[in-house]
Write a protein that holds these residues in place. Structure first.
Motif, PDB file in Angstrom:
ATOM      1  N   PRO A 190       0.829  -1.213   0.000  1.00 39.93           N
ATOM      2  CA  PRO A 190       0.000   0.000   0.000  1.00 39.93           C
ATOM      3  C   PRO A 190       0.859   1.257   0.000  1.00 39.93           C
ATOM      4  N   ARG A 191       0.682   2.082  -1.047  1.00 44.55           N
ATOM      5  CA  ARG A 191       1.483   3.290  -1.237  1.00 44.55           C
ATOM      6  C   ARG A 191       1.372   4.228  -0.035  1.00 44.55           C
ATOM      7  N   TYR A 192       0.172   4.273   0.549  1.00 43.30           N
ATOM      8  CA  TYR A 192      -0.051   5.290   1.583  1.00 43.30           C
ATOM      9  C   TYR A 192       0.165   4.756   2.995  1.00 43.30           C
ATOM     10  N   CYS A 193       0.607   3.504   3.127  1.00 40.73           N
ATOM     11  CA  CYS A 193       0.954   2.935   4.434  1.00 40.73           C
ATOM     12  C   CYS A 193       2.346   2.333   4.312  1.00 40.73           C
ATOM     13  N   PRO A 194       3.361   3.121   3.929  1.00 40.57           N
ATOM     14  CA  PRO A 194       4.674   2.524   3.681  1.00 40.57           C
ATOM     15  C   PRO A 194       5.318   2.036   4.977  1.00 40.57           C
ATOM     16  N   SER A 195       6.210   1.072   4.846  1.00 35.56           N
ATOM     17  CA  SER A 195       6.952   0.602   6.015  1.00 35.56           C
ATOM     18  C   SER A 195       7.967   1.673   6.393  1.00 35.56           C
ATOM     19  N   ILE A 196       8.508   1.580   7.605  1.00 39.56           N
ATOM     20  CA  ILE A 196       9.473   2.591   8.054  1.00 39.56           C
ATOM     21  C   ILE A 196      10.731   2.529   7.180  1.00 39.56           C
ATOM     22  N   GLU A 197      11.123   1.298   6.765  1.00 42.21           N
ATOM     23  CA  GLU A 197      12.324   1.203   5.918  1.00 42.21           C
ATOM     24  C   GLU A 197      12.079   1.858   4.556  1.00 42.21           C
ATOM     25  N   ASP A 198      10.836   1.729   4.072  1.00 42.89           N
ATOM     26  CA  ASP A 198      10.464   2.332   2.797  1.00 42.89           C
ATOM     27  C   ASP A 198      10.507   3.864   2.916  1.00 42.89           C
ATOM     28  N   LYS A 199      10.011   4.386   4.052  1.00 43.78           N
ATOM     29  CA  LYS A 199       9.994   5.844   4.246  1.00 43.78           C
ATOM     30  C   LYS A 199      11.419   6.390   4.286  1.00 43.78           C
ATOM     31  N   ILE A 200      12.301   5.673   5.012  1.00 38.64           N
ATOM     32  CA  ILE A 200      13.692   6.142   5.130  1.00 38.64           C
ATOM     33  C   ILE A 200      14.362   6.130   3.755  1.00 38.64           C
ATOM     34  N   ASN A 201      14.064   5.072   3.002  1.00 35.28           N
ATOM     35  CA  ASN A 201      14.682   4.887   1.702  1.00 35.28           C
ATOM     36  C   ASN A 201      14.175   5.904   0.675  1.00 35.28           C
ATOM     37  N   ARG A 202      12.874   6.211   0.753  1.00 37.26           N
ATOM     38  CA  ARG A 202      12.281   7.101  -0.253  1.00 37.26           C
ATOM     39  C   ARG A 202      12.477   8.577   0.075  1.00 37.26           C
ATOM     40  N   PHE A 203      12.370   8.903   1.375  1.00 41.18           N
ATOM     41  CA  PHE A 203      12.460  10.317   1.759  1.00 41.18           C
ATOM     42  C   PHE A 203      13.786  10.550   2.480  1.00 41.18           C
ATOM     43  N   THR A 204      14.877  10.521   1.716  1.00 40.49           N
ATOM     44  CA  THR A 204      16.209  10.575   2.318  1.00 40.49           C
ATOM     45  C   THR A 204      16.474  11.914   3.010  1.00 40.49           C
ATOM     46  N   ASP A 205      15.742  12.958   2.597  1.00 42.24           N
ATOM     47  CA  ASP A 205      15.980  14.280   3.193  1.00 42.24           C
ATOM     48  C   ASP A 205      15.293  14.431   4.555  1.00 42.24           C
ATOM     49  N   LYS A 206      14.468  13.475   4.956  1.00 41.46           N
ATOM     50  CA  LYS A 206      13.735  13.618   6.223  1.00 41.46           C
ATOM     51  C   LYS A 206      14.502  12.951   7.364  1.00 41.46           C
TER      52      LYS A 206
END
Ligand code: FAD
Length: 622
Positions: A272-288
């Motif tokens: 689910p695009r709108y419930c990403p895993s924490i690893e997915d969030k870190i990987n996708r939003f590197t500036d955060k």
């Protein structure tokens, strides 16, 4: 054991299955609910919460139709919030935290109290099909049970594969086995199937957390509820908390990336695009440097806590070490690690608007099996599939909700017309007519329809009529009654709205953007009217929306009426698009595959352009 034939067999007792069994039985069908574990009926697989943006509207719609999800949610709620209250009413969305165990218990009790529902605990491993018609199911013990219609609601269980780090094992949910046999048989029958994935965070021991370091997230001061029936509003609530990840937490999680099934190729399917895993969030939003985490209690009495925002399938040791570096989690103890699961689904373009399959008559699919995600999306499909199964076996007209009538209509139309390649969840932006599809008016939109087909009972119908009559009368009161400058000007000044110089109709003043019902209630004449007519919160809310948004509502209704004209141009089922050479190649291919029933539906298929629609209109208009 099962000599008799059932009208409807529902396979699976999740959110879709539970609603399906209740609806079929309440409409009068002799119904059997076969599920792998009778202790997990209505189990919340992931977060213990219902509703939220657009999903809250769906729960209200299910309730208005006579489904149970709203009632069960109210009975098991531990916290309530009306989201988006600062925006227009089309965006207001109810959300609750729930007691996970009580939610499931209430579902089981509600079904046990429903006449016409029988229960059986077993895995369905095959379907009985005669020609192109379903005739029943076969269980893994070889028992055959006959039925006129079958609703499949297998959720995440079909060939489910659980991943935690490098470990993977079969399962439909943690601690429960996967379901086998059905996908294989359906693909042999000609169905297409695919794989999707979803994930869940760790559950932890609330006694090991330091809440003083987190930000408290209380419920609403004046909580509301989901059901239009006489369920109670909460008189006490449990708090949630907020904390954040940090760069240290991210670094610790990154240490496990080479052992992550998400990154080492073991998980191939889309989540689910709108419930990403924490690893997915870190990987996708590197500036955060930091991501929010919401700490949600799992119930009134349990110490178990759900860590919202930290869904992960990294190895347990990595999950644990990283979580211990989160503020407030320094001494955290795990109850269970997070995990990801891959499962089979069936692209929903293989279904009709009734959720009946195009290939096998009287076989219906509902819930996660159709590529959706979320309890609310699942429950609403279960309800609609069962209604239509009951109507079909009783040779009655199908029950289809249009896109301007319900989010449920948008959901089903999107699924069967556009299909979905990633887990589909509802958003307000998916609806063209969201000013019409509000949470406050789901009963006005849908209860009369559900009453007409024998699902919503007399009580629901009467209370809807009472609300409508009272709110219409209250709107008229505002139209007829004038207000003097001396009475209203102090209120207008307080909200920076220009004062009036001579008496004016209340409706006009109330229509101003910053003036609310709470302001109007400060006027004696208004509060006396409310007391005299015993108007409740629902009526006040409905009246406020009618006064303040009547212009927008009328405009959207007019737009929806235009759509209905296209909806009226039917396309014959056997229409041969290949012969219409002026259609684009892509349109011909898609139209032949999806076989829309109206020009309006054809226009919503991706790849069908406005000029293709004109070609169809010219041809079919003849
Ligand atoms: P389920 O709730 O999965 O219920 C299926 C039922 O069918 C179960 O009772 C099962 O025992 C039964 N069953 C299956 N096969 C058979 C068979 N052959 N015979 C008999 N019984 C059978 N949703 C979100 O919105 N956000 C999320 O972040 C999220 N994360 C999730 C994480 C995980 C790990 C899981 C498992 C689910 C997650 N979900 C999430 C999805 C949510 O749980 C589902 O959308 C919802 O539960 C689907 O309802 P359903 O009724 O279709 O299926």
């Amino acid at each position: 054991m099962f000599g008799e034939e059932y009208d409807v067999i529902v396979v699976g007792g999740g959110h879709a299955g539970a609603e399906a069994a209740a609806a079929a039985a309440n409409m009068g069908s002799k119904t059997l609910l076969v599920t792998m574990n009778l202790q997990t009926i209505g189990q919340m697989s992931c977060n213990p919460a219902m509703g939220g943006i657009a999903k809250g509207q769906i729960v209200r719609e299910i309730d208005a139709l006579g489904g149970y999800s709203g009632i069960i949610t109210d009975k098991s709620a531990i916290q309530f919030k009306m989201l988006n209250k600062s925006k227009g009413p089309a965006m207001w969305s109810p959300r609750s935290q729930n007691d996970r165990m009580r939610f499931a218990e209430e579902w089981r009790l509600a079904l046990e109290r429903t006449t016409n529902v029988d229960f059986y605990q077993e895995m369905v491993s095959g379907l009985l099909v005669d020609g192109n018609k379903i005739t029943g199911v076969r269980t893994s013990l070889g028992i055959e049970i006959k039925a006129k219609a079958v609703v499949l609601t297998n959720g995440t269980f079909l060939n489910g594969l659980i991943h935690i780090g490098e470990k993977q094992f079969g399962g439909g949910r943690a601690g429960e086995k996967a379901a086998t046999g059905i996908t294989e048989q359906l693909t042999d029958l000609g169905f297409d199937s695919g794989r999707m994935k979803t994930g869940t965070p760790p559950r932890v021991d609330g006694r090991s957390l330091d809440y003083s370091k987190m930000i408290v997230q209380p419920g609403d001061e004046h909580p509301e509820k989901f059901s239009y029936s006489d369920t109670k509003v909460l008189t006490r609530q449990r708090d949630c908390y907020m904390t954040h990840t940090s760069t240290l937490v991210h670094d610790l999680l990154r240490e496990g990336f080479d052992r992550s099934p998400m990154f080492n190729g073991r998980i191939k399917s889309i989540g689910p695009r709108y419930c990403p895993s924490i690893e997915d969030k870190i990987n996708r939003f590197t500036d955060k440097d930091s991501h929010q985490m919401f700490i949600e209690p799992e119930g009134w009495d349990t110490v178990e806590v759900y860590v919202n925002g930290f869904s992960t399938s990294l190895p347990e040791d990595v999950q644990f070490k990283a979580l211990r570096s989160v503020v407030g989690f320094e001494n955290v103890k795990f109850f269970r690690p997070g995990y990801a699961i891959e499962y089979d689904y069936f692209p929903p373009t293989q279904l009709k608007h009734t959720l009946e399959t195009k290939l096998v008559d009287n076989l219906y699919f509902a819930g996660q099996i159709n590529g959706t995600t979320g309890y609310e999306e699942a429950a609403s499909q279960g309800l609609m599939a069962a209604i239509n199964a009951h109507l079909k076996i009783n040779e009655k007209e199908p029950f289809i909700l249009k896109r301007d009538e319900a989010y449920i209509g948008v959901l089903i139309d999107d699924l069967i017309t556009k299909g979905t390649e990633e887990p589909y969840r509802m958003f307000t932006s998916r609806a063209e007519y969201r000013t019409l599809l509000r949470q406050d008016n789901a009963d006005l939109r849908l209860t009369p329809k559900a009453h007409a087909i024998g699902l919503a009972d007399e009580n629901r119908m009467r209370s809807m009529e009472k609300k409508l009559q009272k709110s219409n009368a209250f709107v008229n009161f505002f139209k007829k009654t004038s207000v003097l400058p001396k009475d209203i000007n102090p209120i207008l000044k307080s909200v920076d709205s220009s004062i009036i110089k001579q008496s004016d109709k209340m409706f006009k003043v109330f229509s101003r953007p910053k003036v609310t019902m709470d302001h109007m209630l400060q006027l004696d004449v208004v509060s006396s009217y409310v007391n005299e007519h015993k108007l409740n919160r629902e009526v006040l809310e409905q009246t406020e929306v009618q006064v303040k948004y009547s212009g927008y509502i009328a405009k959207e209704k007019a737009n929806a009426d235009k759509l209905h004209r296209l909806e009226a141009v039917k396309i014959p089922n056997n229409f041969d698009y290949s012969k219409l050479k002026s259609l684009s190649f892509e349109a011909r291919e898609k139209l032949n595959a999806i076989r829309p029933v109206t020009i309006s539906q054809a226009s919503r298929i991706s790849g069908v352009t406005p000029s293709d629609v004109s070609v169809l209109l010219v041809y079919l208009g003849r």
